[in-house]
Design a protein around this motif. Structure first.
Motif, PDB file in Angstrom:
ATOM      1  N   VAL A  27     -14.421  14.665   8.138  1.00 39.62           N
ATOM      2  CA  VAL A  27     -14.169  14.651   9.572  1.00 39.62           C
ATOM      3  C   VAL A  27     -13.415  15.926   9.936  1.00 39.62           C
ATOM      4  CG1 VAL A  27     -12.930  13.464  11.427  1.00 39.62           C
ATOM      5  CG2 VAL A  27     -14.202  12.146   9.741  1.00 39.62           C
ATOM      6  N   SER A  28     -13.813  16.549  11.041  1.00 42.43           N
ATOM      7  CA  SER A  28     -13.195  17.786  11.512  1.00 42.43           C
ATOM      8  C   SER A  28     -12.799  17.625  12.966  1.00 42.43           C
ATOM      9  CB  SER A  28     -14.176  18.949  11.410  1.00 42.43           C
ATOM     10  OG  SER A  28     -14.640  19.120  10.108  1.00 42.43           O
ATOM     11  N   LEU A  29     -11.888  18.477  13.400  1.00 42.27           N
ATOM     12  CA  LEU A  29     -11.533  18.529  14.817  1.00 42.27           C
ATOM     13  C   LEU A  29     -12.435  19.553  15.495  1.00 42.27           C
ATOM     14  CD1 LEU A  29      -9.543  17.718  17.109  1.00 42.27           C
ATOM     15  CD2 LEU A  29      -8.252  19.766  16.505  1.00 42.27           C
ATOM     16  N   THR A  48     -12.233  16.700  19.933  1.00 45.52           N
ATOM     17  CA  THR A  48     -12.995  15.546  19.474  1.00 45.52           C
ATOM     18  C   THR A  48     -13.016  15.504  17.957  1.00 45.52           C
ATOM     19  OG1 THR A  48     -14.482  16.053  21.337  1.00 45.52           O
ATOM     20  CG2 THR A  48     -15.168  14.300  19.863  1.00 45.52           C
ATOM     21  N   CYS A  49     -12.955  14.306  17.391  1.00 45.19           N
ATOM     22  CA  CYS A  49     -13.109  14.126  15.949  1.00 45.19           C
ATOM     23  C   CYS A  49     -14.590  13.923  15.664  1.00 45.19           C
ATOM     24  CB  CYS A  49     -12.299  12.920  15.467  1.00 45.19           C
ATOM     25  SG  CYS A  49     -10.526  13.084  15.776  1.00 45.19           S
ATOM     26  N   THR A  56     -19.466  12.183  17.117  1.00 47.00           N
ATOM     27  CA  THR A  56     -18.104  11.731  17.360  1.00 47.00           C
ATOM     28  C   THR A  56     -17.763  10.551  16.465  1.00 47.00           C
ATOM     29  OG1 THR A  56     -18.280  12.438  19.653  1.00 47.00           O
ATOM     30  CG2 THR A  56     -16.522  10.878  19.143  1.00 47.00           C
ATOM     31  N   TRP A  60     -11.092   7.701  14.441  1.00 48.77           N
ATOM     32  CA  TRP A  60     -10.079   8.717  14.163  1.00 48.77           C
ATOM     33  C   TRP A  60      -9.387   9.107  15.465  1.00 48.77           C
ATOM     34  CZ3 TRP A  60      -9.663  11.783   9.358  1.00 48.77           C
ATOM     35  CH2 TRP A  60     -10.403  11.231   8.308  1.00 48.77           C
ATOM     36  N   VAL A  62      -7.000  12.035  17.609  1.00 48.31           N
ATOM     37  CA  VAL A  62      -6.526  13.413  17.695  1.00 48.31           C
ATOM     38  C   VAL A  62      -5.005  13.396  17.777  1.00 48.31           C
ATOM     39  CG1 VAL A  62      -6.505  15.522  19.091  1.00 48.31           C
ATOM     40  CG2 VAL A  62      -8.629  14.212  18.846  1.00 48.31           C
ATOM     41  N   CYS A 100      -7.261  15.558  13.232  1.00 51.30           N
ATOM     42  CA  CYS A 100      -7.721  14.182  13.390  1.00 51.30           C
ATOM     43  C   CYS A 100      -7.117  13.354  12.269  1.00 51.30           C
ATOM     44  CB  CYS A 100      -9.245  14.107  13.309  1.00 51.30           C
ATOM     45  SG  CYS A 100     -10.081  14.954  14.663  1.00 51.30           S
ATOM     46  N   SER A 102      -7.172   9.252  10.506  1.00 51.56           N
ATOM     47  CA  SER A 102      -7.749   7.905  10.469  1.00 51.56           C
ATOM     48  C   SER A 102      -6.631   6.871  10.469  1.00 51.56           C
ATOM     49  CB  SER A 102      -8.611   7.730   9.215  1.00 51.56           C
ATOM     50  OG  SER A 102      -7.786   7.661   8.063  1.00 51.56           O
ATOM     51  N   ARG A 107      -6.416  12.752   6.887  1.00 54.09           N
ATOM     52  CA  ARG A 107      -6.325  13.789   7.903  1.00 54.09           C
ATOM     53  C   ARG A 107      -7.401  14.843   7.721  1.00 54.09           C
ATOM     54  NH1 ARG A 107      -0.084  15.401   8.922  1.00 54.09           N
ATOM     55  NH2 ARG A 107      -1.156  17.262   9.615  1.00 54.09           N
ATOM     56  N   SER A 108      -7.831  15.401   8.840  1.00 54.58           N
ATOM     57  CA  SER A 108      -8.745  16.547   8.809  1.00 54.58           C
ATOM     58  C   SER A 108      -7.925  17.810   8.603  1.00 54.58           C
ATOM     59  CB  SER A 108      -9.505  16.638  10.133  1.00 54.58           C
ATOM     60  OG  SER A 108      -8.613  17.015  11.175  1.00 54.58           O
TER      61      SER A 108
END
Length: 196
Positions: A27-29, A48-49, A56, A60, A62, A100, A102, A107-108
């Motif tokens: 997962v990335s921002l 957006t995550c 999307t 998760w 932000v 981001c 969870s 974490r991203s």
């Protein structure tokens, strides 16, 4: 014999569990527009995550860390939750590390975003870029002017409008970039390069 049979059964159970476990994409921002520096005052940036496919990921959240304090979207000044989108209001000069997270605490990678009160910013990709890609770094000034781009303090060759095109990006292109008019200088932004 019983011990060996029990070991085989246990090993088989572990393999079945591993094979049946759902695969989780990274997962990335995502930052829209896709850069790390913005003028203040400005409008909005959307955070957006997303997963590896750019879809999307609703589970998760932000979050932002600045001045040693971690805040989540919807419960922090300038971070407004609107229809499952996190809107970063570009009102006040600030900087922070956005990411981001969870519900289980995963974490991203962080994206350092700067909202600048200055007259010069550098538009560079917020995501890490891939080796072999082509990228454009662009100086943006509130008034027209001549620009110079810098990487790790060294002047780079760019066009008169402050555009630097990186063709066939390599790991050696990674570094801190900024731009200058000779009078004003933008904040620095890191360009991160990942291998394929």
């Amino acid at each position: 014999m019983k011990m060996r049979l029990l070991s085989v059964i246990l090993l088989h159970g572990v393999c079945v569990l591993l094979l049946s476990a759902p695969t989780v994409s990274a997962v990335s921002l995502s930052v829209t527009p896709d850069h790390k520096q913005f003028f203040s005052p400005g409008a909005l940036a959307i955070l957006t995550c997303v997963d590896d496919d750019g879809k999307t990921v609703d589970e998760w959240t932000v979050k932002r860390t600045r001045a040693g304090l971690t805040e989540r979207c919807g419960a922090a000044a300038g971070l407004v939750l609107e229809r499952s989108q996190c809107q970063l209001q570009l009102c006040n000069p600030s900087d922070g590390a956005y990411f981001c997270e969870s519900s289980s605490g995963r974490r991203s990678d962080e994206v350092n975003i700067i909202i600048s009160a200055g007259s010069l910013i550098l538009k560079a990709p917020s995501f890490p870029v891939w080796t072999g890609s082509n990228e454009i770094l662009l100086c943006q000034f509130k008034d027209p002017g001549n620009f110079s781009l810098y990487k790790d303090g060294e002047k780079m060759r760019s066009d008169p409008e402050g555009k630097l095109t990186l063709t066939n990006v390599q790991k050696s292109d990674e570094g801190l970039y900024s731009c200058s008019t000779g009078v004003d200088r933008s904040p620095k932004s890191r360009l991160t390069v990942r291998g394929t």
